[in-house]
Design an enzyme around this catalytic site. Structure first.
Site, mmCIF file in Angstrom:
data_model
loop_
_atom_site.group_PDB
_atom_site.id
_atom_site.type_symbol
_atom_site.label_atom_id
_atom_site.label_comp_id
_atom_site.label_asym_id
_atom_site.label_seq_id
_atom_site.Cartn_x
_atom_site.Cartn_y
_atom_site.Cartn_z
ATOM 1 N N GLU A 142 0.875 -1.168 0.000
ATOM 2 C CA GLU A 142 0.000 0.000 0.000
ATOM 3 C C GLU A 142 0.913 1.219 0.000
ATOM 4 O OE1 GLU A 142 -2.561 0.184 3.406
ATOM 5 O OE2 GLU A 142 -3.429 2.091 2.821
ATOM 6 N N GLU A 225 -8.541 10.447 5.419
ATOM 7 C CA GLU A 225 -8.626 9.496 6.526
ATOM 8 C C GLU A 225 -8.889 10.245 7.833
ATOM 9 O OE1 GLU A 225 -5.818 5.716 5.839
ATOM 10 O OE2 GLU A 225 -4.676 7.542 6.204
HETATM 11 C C1 LIG Z 1 -5.436 -0.546 6.469
HETATM 12 O O1 LIG Z 1 -6.318 -1.601 6.191
HETATM 13 C C2 LIG Z 1 -7.625 -1.246 5.785
HETATM 14 C C3 LIG Z 1 -8.430 -2.505 5.592
HETATM 15 O O2 LIG Z 1 -7.793 -3.403 4.760
HETATM 16 C C4 LIG Z 1 -7.577 -0.340 4.567
HETATM 17 O O3 LIG Z 1 -8.835 -0.014 4.088
HETATM 18 C C5 LIG Z 1 -6.749 0.891 4.909
HETATM 19 O O4 LIG Z 1 -6.694 1.772 3.829
HETATM 20 C C6 LIG Z 1 -5.373 0.453 5.342
HETATM 21 N N1 LIG Z 1 -4.375 1.496 5.475
HETATM 22 C C7 LIG Z 1 -4.032 2.255 6.504
HETATM 23 C C8 LIG Z 1 -2.850 3.126 6.298
HETATM 24 O O5 LIG Z 1 -4.624 2.271 7.556
#
Ligand SMILES: *[C@@H]1O[C@H](CO)[C@@H](O)[C@H](O)[C@H]1NC(C)=O
Ligand SMILES: *[C@@H]1O[C@H](CO)[C@@H](O)[C@H](O)[C@H]1NC(C)=O
Length: 244
Positions: A142, A225
């Site tokens: 990610e 967020e």
């Molecule tokens: C963490 O996990 C969730 C669920 O998979 C995801 O939607 C979210 O974007 C993630 N990233 C962070 C940085 O919390």
């Protein structure tokens, strides 16, 4: 008295005669997993971690003009200060349907104008890009690009470097989110309007040996967020992205 359904003929006549309201109220997405599609985008309310707090959130598409998406999210979240509650965002649909290998991408041009208001906000404004070893395997990385860290919001993990790009100094963090490794680029100052290319961020990770360019870019999302805050309104007045 009962209202009779208005027929199209009647409506034509009446709009010509009376000043009826002309704005149709767009659907409000208030459920945890509510979504709505428009053009190349899917807009998500995505209250994935709402159980970490109490509050509410509604997201709404405002329109699509010359392929520029406008949308907003209004929220109030209370609860643990260090947990993200939700990620209302706009996802680029064509890529999700047809993932591309990083080595085959020549640019990811985007444009994003946004604004925030609200009380005691702890939140960020960020892209979320996801990669995987193949077009259909589990997501492995990610990659976040934060245009703003408001009220002391912080990314996962620890700082591992910096990246100079587009006149901004970005701090690079490495962390983990359960099953995904997370790389976050944090802008040194808030950027409310940006027209740029997201590919150099990914290339920086490739050059640094963090991810392989054989990885498939599976998703590009752009949103916010919320950690905590009240009477928040996040407004995107123009957003576009493409993968070339
Ligand atoms: C963490 O996990 C969730 C669920 O998979 C995801 O939607 C979210 O974007 C993630 N990233 C962070 C940085 O919390
Ligand atoms: C977005 O920002 C750019 C650069 O400041 C500006 O030219 C453009 O008019 C803005 N568009 C909208 C819809 O806010």
């Amino acid at each position: 008295m009962k209202w009779a359904p208005i027929t199209s003929t009647l409506l034509l006549v009446s709009t010509a005669t009376f000043a009826l309201p002309t704005t149709k109220r767009a659907t409000e997405l208030c459920g945890q997993w509510d979504t709505e599609e428009i053009g190349d985008y899917i807009v998500y309310n995505n209250a994935w971690n709402q159980d970490k707090g109490t509050g509410s959130q509604c997201t709404q598409i405002k329109g699509l003009n010359n392929n520029e998406l406008a949308w907003s999210s209004a929220w109030s979240w209370d609860g643990t200060k260090y947990d993200v509650k939700t990620y209302p965002n706009a996802k680029y649909k064509p890529l999700a349907a047809k993932p591309k290998q990083l080595s085959s991408i020549s640019s990811i041009p985007f444009k994003w104008n946004w604004s925030y208001k609200g009380d005691n906000l702890i939140t960020d404004v960020a892209f979320d890009l996801w990669t995987a070893p193949s077009a259909d395997s589990d997501l492995e990385f990610e990659i976040m690009i934060w245009l703003a860290a408001i009220g002391g919001a912080g990314p996962l993990g620890n700082q591992v470097g910096t990246f100079e790009y587009g006149g901004t100094n970005w701090k690079l963090y490495e962390g983990s989110n359960g099953s995904q490794k997370v790389y976050s680029f944090i802008a040194g100052n808030t950027i409310e309007k940006l027209s740029s290319d997201a590919l150099p961020f990914l290339q920086h990770l490739v050059k640094s040996g963090y991810i392989a360019d054989s990885q498939y870019l599976r998703d590009i999302q752009a949103g916010t967020e919320p950690f905590i805050g009240s009477n928040a309104v996040f407004e995107t007045t123009a957003y576009t992205v493409t993968v070339k």
